[in-house]
Motif scaffolding. Sequence first.
Motif, PDB file in Angstrom:
ATOM      1  N   GLU A  14     -19.684  10.522 -11.455  1.00  0.00           N
ATOM      2  CA  GLU A  14     -19.080  11.838 -11.341  1.00  0.00           C
ATOM      3  C   GLU A  14     -18.581  12.059  -9.916  1.00  0.00           C
ATOM      4  OE1 GLU A  14     -20.434  15.914 -13.100  1.00  0.00           O
ATOM      5  OE2 GLU A  14     -21.381  15.692 -11.150  1.00  0.00           O
ATOM      6  N   ILE A  15     -17.295  12.329  -9.791  1.00  0.00           N
ATOM      7  CA  ILE A  15     -16.738  12.694  -8.494  1.00  0.00           C
ATOM      8  C   ILE A  15     -17.085  14.155  -8.278  1.00  0.00           C
ATOM      9  CG2 ILE A  15     -14.652  12.919  -7.092  1.00  0.00           C
ATOM     10  CD1 ILE A  15     -13.376  10.787  -8.900  1.00  0.00           C
ATOM     11  N   GLN A  16     -18.067  14.394  -7.431  1.00  0.00           N
ATOM     12  CA  GLN A  16     -18.543  15.756  -7.236  1.00  0.00           C
ATOM     13  C   GLN A  16     -17.697  16.517  -6.229  1.00  0.00           C
ATOM     14  OE1 GLN A  16     -22.752  15.219  -6.369  1.00  0.00           O
ATOM     15  NE2 GLN A  16     -23.203  15.369  -8.545  1.00  0.00           N
ATOM     16  N   TRP A  17     -17.178  15.815  -5.256  1.00  0.00           N
ATOM     17  CA  TRP A  17     -16.300  16.437  -4.264  1.00  0.00           C
ATOM     18  C   TRP A  17     -15.227  15.441  -3.863  1.00  0.00           C
ATOM     19  CZ3 TRP A  17     -17.443  21.460  -3.484  1.00  0.00           C
ATOM     20  CH2 TRP A  17     -18.782  21.876  -3.663  1.00  0.00           C
ATOM     21  N   LEU A  18     -14.012  15.933  -3.708  1.00  0.00           N
ATOM     22  CA  LEU A  18     -12.948  15.128  -3.128  1.00  0.00           C
ATOM     23  C   LEU A  18     -12.158  16.062  -2.218  1.00  0.00           C
ATOM     24  CD1 LEU A  18     -10.729  12.503  -4.960  1.00  0.00           C
ATOM     25  CD2 LEU A  18     -10.065  13.669  -2.864  1.00  0.00           C
ATOM     26  N   HIS A  19     -12.347  15.919  -0.927  1.00  0.00           N
ATOM     27  CA  HIS A  19     -11.729  16.803   0.059  1.00  0.00           C
ATOM     28  C   HIS A  19     -10.763  16.031   0.952  1.00  0.00           C
ATOM     29  CE1 HIS A  19     -14.111  20.447  -0.492  1.00  0.00           C
ATOM     30  NE2 HIS A  19     -15.220  19.729  -0.474  1.00  0.00           N
ATOM     31  N   VAL A  20      -9.639  16.634   1.240  1.00  0.00           N
ATOM     32  CA  VAL A  20      -8.711  16.108   2.234  1.00  0.00           C
ATOM     33  C   VAL A  20      -8.425  17.224   3.232  1.00  0.00           C
ATOM     34  CG1 VAL A  20      -6.386  15.203   2.661  1.00  0.00           C
ATOM     35  CG2 VAL A  20      -7.654  14.473   0.621  1.00  0.00           C
ATOM     36  N   HIS A  21      -8.491  16.906   4.507  1.00  0.00           N
ATOM     37  CA  HIS A  21      -8.208  17.912   5.532  1.00  0.00           C
ATOM     38  C   HIS A  21      -6.788  18.434   5.350  1.00  0.00           C
ATOM     39  CE1 HIS A  21      -7.698  19.836   9.425  1.00  0.00           C
ATOM     40  NE2 HIS A  21      -9.015  19.702   9.627  1.00  0.00           N
ATOM     41  N   PRO A  22      -6.575  19.739   5.459  1.00  0.00           N
ATOM     42  CA  PRO A  22      -5.231  20.313   5.259  1.00  0.00           C
ATOM     43  C   PRO A  22      -4.153  19.647   6.115  1.00  0.00           C
ATOM     44  CG  PRO A  22      -6.854  22.048   5.384  1.00  0.00           C
ATOM     45  CD  PRO A  22      -7.579  20.780   5.719  1.00  0.00           C
TER      46      PRO A  22
ATOM     47  N   SER B  99     -26.707  24.591 -14.631  1.00  0.00           N
ATOM     48  CA  SER B  99     -25.401  24.146 -14.168  1.00  0.00           C
ATOM     49  C   SER B  99     -25.203  24.562 -12.727  1.00  0.00           C
ATOM     50  CB  SER B  99     -24.299  24.731 -15.047  1.00  0.00           C
ATOM     51  OG  SER B  99     -24.326  26.137 -14.969  1.00  0.00           O
ATOM     52  N   ARG B 100     -24.234  23.962 -12.065  1.00  0.00           N
ATOM     53  CA  ARG B 100     -23.929  24.294 -10.695  1.00  0.00           C
ATOM     54  C   ARG B 100     -22.429  24.180 -10.480  1.00  0.00           C
ATOM     55  NH1 ARG B 100     -22.249  19.916  -8.361  1.00  0.00           N
ATOM     56  NH2 ARG B 100     -23.046  17.890  -8.901  1.00  0.00           N
ATOM     57  N   TRP B 101     -21.991  24.560  -9.291  1.00  0.00           N
ATOM     58  CA  TRP B 101     -20.568  24.532  -8.990  1.00  0.00           C
ATOM     59  C   TRP B 101     -20.206  23.233  -8.306  1.00  0.00           C
ATOM     60  CZ3 TRP B 101     -17.841  26.734  -4.211  1.00  0.00           C
ATOM     61  CH2 TRP B 101     -16.452  26.687  -4.385  1.00  0.00           C
ATOM     62  N   ASP B 102     -19.348  22.416  -8.946  1.00  0.00           N
ATOM     63  CA  ASP B 102     -18.797  21.213  -8.346  1.00  0.00           C
ATOM     64  C   ASP B 102     -17.289  21.350  -8.439  1.00  0.00           C
ATOM     65  OD1 ASP B 102     -21.271  19.988  -8.054  1.00  0.00           O
ATOM     66  OD2 ASP B 102     -21.192  19.166 -10.067  1.00  0.00           O
ATOM     67  N   SER B 103     -16.574  20.808  -7.500  1.00  0.00           N
ATOM     68  CA  SER B 103     -15.137  20.818  -7.640  1.00  0.00           C
ATOM     69  C   SER B 103     -14.478  19.849  -6.703  1.00  0.00           C
ATOM     70  CB  SER B 103     -14.584  22.228  -7.422  1.00  0.00           C
ATOM     71  OG  SER B 103     -13.445  22.436  -8.219  1.00  0.00           O
ATOM     72  N   ALA B 104     -13.205  19.633  -6.953  1.00  0.00           N
ATOM     73  CA  ALA B 104     -12.417  18.738  -6.124  1.00  0.00           C
ATOM     74  C   ALA B 104     -11.439  19.574  -5.331  1.00  0.00           C
ATOM     75  CB  ALA B 104     -11.665  17.721  -7.004  1.00  0.00           C
ATOM     76  N   TYR B 105     -11.356  19.316  -4.060  1.00  0.00           N
ATOM     77  CA  TYR B 105     -10.493  20.088  -3.180  1.00  0.00           C
ATOM     78  C   TYR B 105      -9.548  19.118  -2.487  1.00  0.00           C
ATOM     79  CZ  TYR B 105     -14.029  23.385  -4.258  1.00  0.00           C
ATOM     80  OH  TYR B 105     -14.899  24.192  -4.956  1.00  0.00           O
ATOM     81  N   LEU B 106      -8.300  19.177  -2.879  1.00  0.00           N
ATOM     82  CA  LEU B 106      -7.355  18.151  -2.449  1.00  0.00           C
ATOM     83  C   LEU B 106      -6.398  18.688  -1.397  1.00  0.00           C
ATOM     84  CD1 LEU B 106      -6.595  16.967  -6.049  1.00  0.00           C
ATOM     85  CD2 LEU B 106      -8.208  15.966  -4.480  1.00  0.00           C
TER      86      LEU B 106
ATOM     87  N   VAL C  22     -10.568  12.099   7.843  1.00  0.00           N
ATOM     88  CA  VAL C  22      -9.556  13.057   7.370  1.00  0.00           C
ATOM     89  C   VAL C  22      -9.717  13.378   5.887  1.00  0.00           C
ATOM     90  CG1 VAL C  22      -7.896  12.413   9.141  1.00  0.00           C
ATOM     91  CG2 VAL C  22      -7.881  11.207   6.939  1.00  0.00           C
ATOM     92  N   GLY C  23     -10.653  12.708   5.231  1.00  0.00           N
ATOM     93  CA  GLY C  23     -10.903  12.988   3.820  1.00  0.00           C
ATOM     94  C   GLY C  23     -12.118  12.210   3.348  1.00  0.00           C
ATOM     95  N   PHE C  24     -12.700  12.666   2.242  1.00  0.00           N
ATOM     96  CA  PHE C  24     -13.848  11.939   1.689  1.00  0.00           C
ATOM     97  C   PHE C  24     -14.014  12.271   0.219  1.00  0.00           C
ATOM     98  CE2 PHE C  24     -15.737  16.017   2.700  1.00  0.00           C
ATOM     99  CZ  PHE C  24     -16.636  16.242   1.671  1.00  0.00           C
ATOM    100  N   ALA C  25     -14.701  11.387  -0.483  1.00  0.00           N
ATOM    101  CA  ALA C  25     -15.106  11.619  -1.869  1.00  0.00           C
ATOM    102  C   ALA C  25     -16.599  11.362  -1.969  1.00  0.00           C
ATOM    103  CB  ALA C  25     -14.357  10.707  -2.831  1.00  0.00           C
ATOM    104  N   GLU C  26     -17.293  12.259  -2.666  1.00  0.00           N
ATOM    105  CA  GLU C  26     -18.729  12.093  -2.927  1.00  0.00           C
ATOM    106  C   GLU C  26     -18.902  11.809  -4.409  1.00  0.00           C
ATOM    107  OE1 GLU C  26     -22.894  14.687  -2.961  1.00  0.00           O
ATOM    108  OE2 GLU C  26     -21.081  15.515  -2.039  1.00  0.00           O
ATOM    109  N   VAL C  27     -19.533  10.706  -4.732  1.00  0.00           N
ATOM    110  CA  VAL C  27     -19.667  10.261  -6.114  1.00  0.00           C
ATOM    111  C   VAL C  27     -21.135  10.002  -6.431  1.00  0.00           C
ATOM    112  CG1 VAL C  27     -18.915   8.571  -7.836  1.00  0.00           C
ATOM    113  CG2 VAL C  27     -17.405   9.154  -5.912  1.00  0.00           C
ATOM    114  N   GLU C  28     -21.578  10.525  -7.576  1.00  0.00           N
ATOM    115  CA  GLU C  28     -22.958  10.295  -8.015  1.00  0.00           C
ATOM    116  C   GLU C  28     -22.949   9.537  -9.324  1.00  0.00           C
ATOM    117  OE1 GLU C  28     -27.192  12.629  -8.774  1.00  0.00           O
ATOM    118  OE2 GLU C  28     -25.433  13.727  -8.073  1.00  0.00           O
TER     119      GLU C  28
END
Length: 250
Positions: free
Chosen positions: A85-93, A243-250, A69-75
């Motif tokens: 760096e937390i590159q993505w943090l997603h939680v299902h709506p 550069s590239r696009w990284d973001s957190a989606y909560l 239902v959610g995940f975080a990707e860290v490099e």
Amino acid sequence: MEVRAAVDDDAEGIRTVARASLDASYADALGEDAVAGVLEKWYATDRLADRIDAESVFYVVAESDGAVVGFAEVELDEPNESAAEIQWLHVHPDSRGEGVGVALLERAEERALERGANRVEGVVLAANDEGNAFYHEHGYERVGTHTVEVGSESFDEHTYGKRRDAEGPADFLEEHDVNGETVYVALDERERGSEAPFYVAYTDDERENTYGYYCSNCGSFDIVMDSMERVECADCENSRKPSRWDSAYL
């Protein structure tokens, strides 16, 4: 809910959460084509499999009733892994508002500290009010803003940071002696490099006078920049990446 390290079998669940999260948060603002492009680029089957197995990357997933239902990707920055760096943090709506994002962030920070990182960074589009508030509420400072390209459009993105040492929270300035002169390396002003990040260095702790760059790959201050703003370390040939696009989606 269980928060744990990701395994190869979680790949499809990670893709499903990312797709639903991006659609819910940004399809209106960025457009469906841009969101589809991000999904294709960052969650392609081969890339995701490689990232889950990569030594310098870790994923944590939140699982409920057998589904991700959610995940975080860290490099972690190589080679010394002092920053994460937390590159993505997603939680299902469907699972937002249930503490999933907080649980993922806390576990990601724990894993980063276990790996030796003394600072954690996260990025989020300026337009994502919920994501920006999330970092503020959990002890992160906004340490920078830059412009990113998504498709044919430009957007502002904020960088947040949290730093600590063995005694607790710590400042982002790190002192170095360079030929008898004190130079202050700003660990919250980072440029991506081919081998490891570059950090902006100053001659004063007020950050008014720039000294140059510090290469975290080899510890050198002998950095050159050409007319195209390409940054390269003269000692180890570490160079600045686009550069590239990284973001957190909560």
